[in-house]
Design an enzyme around this catalytic site. Structure first.
Site, PDB file in Angstrom:
ATOM      1  N   CYS A  96      40.951  42.351  42.529  1.00 52.07           N
ATOM      2  CA  CYS A  96      42.126  41.472  42.546  1.00 52.07           C
ATOM      3  C   CYS A  96      42.510  40.862  41.200  1.00 52.07           C
ATOM      4  O   CYS A  96      43.595  41.124  40.676  1.00 52.07           O
ATOM      5  CB  CYS A  96      41.897  40.342  43.548  1.00 52.07           C
ATOM      6  SG  CYS A  96      41.575  40.900  45.232  1.00 52.07           S
ATOM      7  N   HIS A 152      45.258  33.751  42.429  1.00 54.89           N
ATOM      8  CA  HIS A 152      43.946  34.292  42.066  1.00 54.89           C
ATOM      9  C   HIS A 152      43.769  34.514  40.561  1.00 54.89           C
ATOM     10  O   HIS A 152      43.131  35.468  40.126  1.00 54.89           O
ATOM     11  CB  HIS A 152      43.658  35.599  42.813  1.00 54.89           C
ATOM     12  CG  HIS A 152      42.195  35.833  43.021  1.00 54.89           C
ATOM     13  ND1 HIS A 152      41.675  36.974  43.588  1.00 54.89           N
ATOM     14  CD2 HIS A 152      41.111  35.054  42.703  1.00 54.89           C
ATOM     15  CE1 HIS A 152      40.369  36.903  43.629  1.00 54.89           C
ATOM     16  NE2 HIS A 152      40.004  35.740  43.101  1.00 54.89           N
TER      17      HIS A 152
END
Length: 573
Positions: A96, A152
């Protein structure tokens, strides 16, 4: 024998690629539009900077889209891709944070210090503040910028938040994964907190709304309140289809015939996300943006195979440097494309979106030297040759060193125990431990056949730390040519050496207990002051939590996946 049979099956899968044909013309949440802008033609030159909608999905596997022959229904994505340009030589990162950081900065991980793992919730770490981000460049070009979805990229201090990194508005989560309804996230036993934010405030009032729908509705509201005469950039980073596997029941019912429960839930989430993209597309039409818009669709990494995802017929999965971990689904849909309805094999990497989109926006790139990305719009729109000829997938000096790697195996110029991967032209080199390397077909059966898991032992059981593949001729990475072509191995190792000389130190600080949501009103959010930062930053291993509170449901699921992954890795020979 098993390998050749598998290869034949995968070729059949490729030949069967096509897209589904649902009634895409009926929006679910957006009102009807009188005319279909898709049928209109535009002049070849842009009259004004285009509206840019960048859609990023989370953990969607390479096989998990209709036009890749999937058993999952994605009529909207299939239609958009078919009428635009499919990118079939498109690369992302295996997990990610790295993909998101390279999208936002246009730079490889080695040039931001984020080359190891992800940014974890309790780490005093974030996207380096000296990096000029994509939305900041678009703001300079006169764009209104909005982010909806998963960030994130760190949040330990306010300067790290999306609204401080170039976005005018933000609705979404700061951490890596949350419950789709409650927005709770656990980062270990008892370390749980709420994670949905509106701007820089906690959005407690939105709890209970399914995130995929919530994010699509927010995009529609943004478009409704903005003028199509002014350029807009919306970054839609769906949480879908990352774990936990949650979907409204009506979508799961469509896949009731699937025996594999994880695959069934996962498929429902993909189709639900597809419908959200349909609603966003119709909002673009309804409010007058579509004719001057560019829609980019990208996945962030390969699918997680033990959570329902499939990267078939590619090798590997999320978290690995095999093609199944780094080859992404990508396409561009726009009335402004000169050569539509085609498949492009131009080499494209996620870092390329930064210079490509800033150039489309008529922004200035002269004050951001050293970008690793290229402007690939001519390759996408006109079918010209891509300016990119190589991709550094990564160099991670902190990842567990391969047991059988050495400097000697790397011709004295590279320690092959170090995890690294690079693509140059048609050649791809991997060193160290690239990660779990099986070929896993779609998991449609209730009991996954054990013979597939044993295939790895037959094909890759040697004590190795170097692999070489001709990706053009062998996209499934079945034939390791490292022994036959040592000259190519040496050449690519020299490229790794070249890139490594430009790398900055890894930023992977130890976790800090002050990040615990209990100290921050029960929610994840900024927790460090400027005076604290120097003391807490540095390279180190995450601290073990001493908190012995009862595990939440999300934490139990996360623990299960970690244990399963450990078992799978321990089975490697």
């Amino acid at each position: 024998m098993a390998v050749y049979a598998l290869t034949g099956f995968s070729l059949v899968s490729l030949l069967s690629f096509g897209y589904l044909s649902w009634d895409w013309m009926k929006p679910s949440l957006v009102a009807n539009v009188a005319t279909d802008p898709m049928e209109k033609s535009l002049p070849p030159a842009f009259a004004r900077p285009p509206h840019i909608i960048f859609i990023l999905t989370d953990d969607q596997g390479y096989h998990d889209i209709g036009y890749h022959g999937s058993d999952i229904q994605t009529p909207t994505l299939d239609r958009l891709a078919a009428e635009g340009v499919k990118l079939e030589n498109y690369y992302i990162q295996p997990i990610c944070t790295p993909s998101r950081s390279q999208l936002i900065t246009g730079r490889y991980q080695i040039h931001t210090g984020l080359q190891h793992s992800i940014i974890r919730p309790r780490q005093p770490n974030c996207l380096p503040l000296d990096q000029v981000t994509l939305p900041q460049k678009l703001q300079e070009a006169g764009y209104s910028t909005h982010m909806v979805g998963k960030w994130h990229l760190g949040f330990y201090k306010k300067e790290c938040l999306p609204t401080r990194r170039g976005f005018d508005t933000f609705l979404g989560s700061l951490t890596g994964n949350v419950d789709y309804y409650t927005y709770d996230n656990c980062d270990g036993p008892g370390v749980c907190g709420y994670d949905l934010h509106e701007g820089e405030d906690v959005a407690w009032d939105q709890s209970g709304k399914y995130s995929t729908f919530l994010y699509a509705q927010r995009v529609s509201k943004i478009l409704a309140s903005h003028s199509p005469k002014e350029p807009i950039f919306i970054y839609v980073a769906f949480q879908a289809v990352h774990t936990p596997l949650q979907s409204p029941k009506e979508y799961i019912y469509r896949y009731r015939s699937m025996g594999n429960v994880a695959r069934r839930k996962y498929a429902a989430m993909v189709t639900c996300m597809d419908e959200a993209v349909k609603n966003i597309t119709w909002a673009l039409k309804k409010y007058g943006y579509y004719d001057n818009s560019v829609i980019v669709f990208s996945t962030d990494n390969g699918g997680q195979t033990f959570s329902g995802g499939s990267n078939w017929p590619l090798r590997g999965r999320k978290g690995t440097y095999w093609e199944g971990g780094v080859r992404g689904i990508g396409f561009v849909h726009s009335p402004l494309i000169k050569r539509k309805r085609r498949t492009s094999w131009a080499l494209v990497h996620i870092t390329d979106w930064y210079p490509t989109l800033v150039s489309l926006a008529r922004g200035n790139l002269s004050n951001v030297p050293g970008l690793d990305g290229y402007n690939v719009w001519p390759a996408i729109s006109e079918g010209k040759e891509s300016p990119r000829t190589e991709i550094l997938h990564n160099i991670d000096p902190l990842y567990n060193h391969a047991k059988y790697g050495s400097l000697e195996d790397g011709f004295g110029i590279w320690n092959t125990a170090v995890q690294a991967s690079i693509r140059v032209g048609e050649w791809k080199l991997l060193t160290g431990d690239p990660g779990y390397s099986d070929w896993i077909p779609p998991q449609t059966l209730t009991n996954f056949p054990g013979s597939w898991w044993n295939l790895e032992r037959l094909t890759d059981g040697l004590r190795k730390s170097v692999w070489l593949f001709n990706i053009t001729a062998d996209p499934y990475e079945r034939y390791d040519l490292s022994d036959q072509r040592p000259d190519v191995v040496r050449t690519l190792l020299m490229r790794l050496v070249h890139y490594n000389r430009t790398a900055i130190p890894v930023r992977y600080p130890a976790e800090n207990p002050r990040a615990h949501p209990d100290f921050n009103g029960g929610a994840w959010g900024p927790w460090a002051s400027e005076d604290d930062v120097e003391e807490w930053e540095g390279i180190g291993e995450p601290l073990k939590s001493r908190n012995k509170k009862k595990k939440c449901k999300i934490c139990k699921l996360r623990s299960f996946f970690r244990k399963l992954n450990t078992r799978l890795m321990s089975n490697r020979i």
